[in-house]
Enzyme design. Structure first.
Site, PDB file in Angstrom:
ATOM      1  N   HIS A 143       0.605  -1.220   0.010  1.00 25.11           N
ATOM      2  CA  HIS A 143      -0.067   0.018  -0.042  1.00 25.11           C
ATOM      3  C   HIS A 143       0.713   1.095  -0.010  1.00 25.11           C
ATOM      4  CE1 HIS A 143      -3.405  -2.483   1.727  1.00 25.11           C
ATOM      5  NE2 HIS A 143      -3.443  -2.438   0.395  1.00 25.11           N
ATOM      6  N   CYS A 176       2.310  18.708  -9.757  1.00 28.05           N
ATOM      7  CA  CYS A 176       3.954  18.310 -10.485  1.00 28.05           C
ATOM      8  C   CYS A 176       4.386  19.547 -11.199  1.00 28.05           C
ATOM      9  CB  CYS A 176       3.693  16.769 -11.073  1.00 28.05           C
ATOM     10  SG  CYS A 176       5.184  16.330 -11.624  1.00 28.05           S
TER      11      CYS A 176
HETATM   12  P1  OAD Z   1      -6.832  -2.872  10.775  1.00 30.06           P
HETATM   13  O1  OAD Z   1      -7.038  -1.618  11.473  1.00 30.06           O
HETATM   14  O2  OAD Z   1      -7.799  -3.366   9.755  1.00 30.06           O
HETATM   15  O3  OAD Z   1      -6.381  -4.099  11.673  1.00 30.06           O
HETATM   16  C1  OAD Z   1      -5.661  -3.856  12.668  1.00 30.06           C
HETATM   17  C2  OAD Z   1      -5.664  -5.189  13.602  1.00 30.06           C
HETATM   18  O4  OAD Z   1      -4.540  -5.217  14.601  1.00 30.06           O
HETATM   19  C3  OAD Z   1      -6.974  -5.213  14.331  1.00 30.06           C
HETATM   20  O5  OAD Z   1      -7.657  -6.444  14.225  1.00 30.06           O
HETATM   21  C4  OAD Z   1      -6.571  -4.784  15.756  1.00 30.06           C
HETATM   22  O6  OAD Z   1      -7.204  -5.264  16.431  1.00 30.06           O
HETATM   23  C5  OAD Z   1      -4.848  -5.362  15.763  1.00 30.06           C
HETATM   24  N1  OAD Z   1      -4.144  -4.961  16.495  1.00 30.06           N
HETATM   25  C6  OAD Z   1      -3.754  -3.658  17.008  1.00 30.06           C
HETATM   26  N2  OAD Z   1      -2.966  -3.463  17.757  1.00 30.06           N
HETATM   27  C7  OAD Z   1      -2.670  -4.561  18.106  1.00 30.06           C
HETATM   28  C8  OAD Z   1      -1.372  -4.904  19.167  1.00 30.06           C
HETATM   29  N3  OAD Z   1      -0.631  -4.113  19.903  1.00 30.06           N
HETATM   30  N4  OAD Z   1      -1.511  -6.474  19.409  1.00 30.06           N
HETATM   31  C9  OAD Z   1      -2.309  -7.233  18.588  1.00 30.06           C
HETATM   32  N5  OAD Z   1      -3.008  -6.943  17.671  1.00 30.06           N
HETATM   33  C10 OAD Z   1      -3.274  -5.520  17.496  1.00 30.06           C
HETATM   34  O7  OAD Z   1      -5.382  -2.397   9.843  1.00 30.06           O
HETATM   35  P2  OAD Z   1      -5.021  -3.270   8.635  1.00 30.06           P
HETATM   36  O8  OAD Z   1      -5.502  -4.788   8.623  1.00 30.06           O
HETATM   37  O9  OAD Z   1      -3.425  -2.979   8.511  1.00 30.06           O
HETATM   38  O10 OAD Z   1      -5.156   0.160   3.414  1.00 30.06           O
HETATM   39  O11 OAD Z   1      -5.502  -2.525   7.497  1.00 30.06           O
HETATM   40  C11 OAD Z   1      -5.575  -2.947   6.310  1.00 30.06           C
HETATM   41  C12 OAD Z   1      -5.752  -1.796   5.202  1.00 30.06           C
HETATM   42  O12 OAD Z   1      -6.843  -1.115   5.326  1.00 30.06           O
HETATM   43  C13 OAD Z   1      -4.482  -0.587   5.360  1.00 30.06           C
HETATM   44  O13 OAD Z   1      -3.244  -1.085   4.691  1.00 30.06           O
HETATM   45  C14 OAD Z   1      -5.191   0.469   4.717  1.00 30.06           C
HETATM   46  C15 OAD Z   1      -6.600   0.215   5.454  1.00 30.06           C
HETATM   47  O14 OAD Z   1      -7.600   0.867   4.670  1.00 30.06           O
HETATM   48  C16 OAD Z   1      -5.559   1.325   2.498  1.00 30.06           C
HETATM   49  O15 OAD Z   1      -5.844   2.371   2.950  1.00 30.06           O
HETATM   50  C17 OAD Z   1      -5.641   1.139   0.982  1.00 30.06           C
HETATM   51 ZN    ZN Z   2       4.268  14.599 -12.832  1.00 27.78          ZN
END
Ligand code: OAD
Ligand code: ZN
Length: 245
Positions: A119, A151
């Site tokens: 991402h 740009c």
């Molecule tokens: P999420 O916020 O969807 O999920 C993060 C997970 O980590 C959650 O289930 C939390 O409960 C868990 N969590 C947080 N802190 C923790 C800790 N200290 N120990 C254990 N678990 C913990 O984030 P992502 O799955 O990374 O993309 O999100 C995926 C994508 O959605 C991101 O890359 C972003 C977002 O929209 C785009 O913007 C394209």
């Molecule tokens: Zn450009």
């Protein structure tokens, strides 16, 4: 216990591919997206087509980014990042696949070539037309003078070097992540809700290609049933014992 089983699986594996989400960086002060207090509980995401078509959306996107700057600037790698960097230095991890945009795997010691960013990266900017890279300091100066900048080479909008909803995935990162998932013997899904696709497909791809799958997350995920081991616990506490030198 889960940590002991994880230790046995790490010891038995020769090629480990970690796949990280925002949960690995919460102990560094960076909020995730979907937990209580997460970014998408406070702000609606700005889809790519809206960023492209609306100057107001571009200004809003940059205001949000600059509001986060003190948080990103202060963040240091946590125990999860440091444990993975130790396994990387030990030769167990060929490269890491991440959905994160915070650059902390690189800061923790991974060479930039060995961080596959699905991402993108929010620590710099790019023109969405020609791809020219820009420092955030340059963007900030232009923004303060006259709003979200275009740009200097091609006049298209400049955006953080991240992937927004509706924006094409980076081909090379997708290709490398696919290859890594297909050729590891242990795949570690760490701190992701596993709901955003196509990124969320990599744990199953690895599993289907013969890897053992471990999911480390403090909440249940949709893919827990496919995992060989689920550790529903804090990431820093779980991976802390694997921080080496
Ligand atoms: P999420 O916020 O969807 O999920 C993060 C997970 O980590 C959650 O289930 C939390 O409960 C868990 N969590 C947080 N802190 C923790 C800790 N200290 N120990 C254990 N678990 C913990 O984030 P992502 O799955 O990374 O993309 O999100 C995926 C994508 O959605 C991101 O890359 C972003 C977002 O929209 C785009 O913007 C394209
Ligand atoms: Zn450009």
């Amino acid at each position: 216990s889960g940590v002991e089983r994880l230790g046995d699986m790490i010891a038995a594996a020769s090629i480990i591919v970690p796949f990280t989400g925002a949960g690995i960086s919460t102990e560094c002060g960076i909020p995730d997206f979907r937990s209580p207090g997460g970014l998408w509980t406070r702000n609606r995401p700005i889809p790519f087509d809206e960023f492209v078509s609306s100057p107001e959306a571009r200004d809003e996107a940059w205001r949000r980014r600059f509001a986060m700057e003190p948080t990103f600037a202060a963040a240091k790698p946590g125990r999860g990042h440091r444990a993975l960097a130790s396994l990387y230095r030990a030769g167990k991890i060929p490269a890491i696949v991440t959905q994160n945009i915070d650059n902390l795997h690189q800061v923790s010691g991974f060479s930039a070539d060995h961080v596959v960013e699905l991402h993108g990266n929010t620590t710099y900017a790019r023109c969405i037309g020609c791809g020219q890279a820009y420092d955030l300091a340059w963007v900030r100066k232009r923004f303060d003078e006259s709003g979200a900048p275009d740009c200097t080479a091609c006049d298209e909008p400049v955006k953080t070097a991240t992937i927004s909803f509706g924006q094409a995935m980076p081909d090379e990162a997708m290709r490398r992540a696919t290859e890594l998932a297909q050729h590891c013997d242990l795949f570690l899904a760490i701190g992701s809700s596993l709901v955003v696709w196509p990124a969320a497909g990599f744990p199953m791809l690895a599993k289907n290609c013969g890897a053992k799958l471990v999911i480390i997350n403090n909440e249940p995920t949709e893919q827990d049933e496919f995992a060989d081991l689920v550790i529903r616990h804090d990431i820093g506490e779980t991976l802390g014992p694997f921080v080496g030198n």
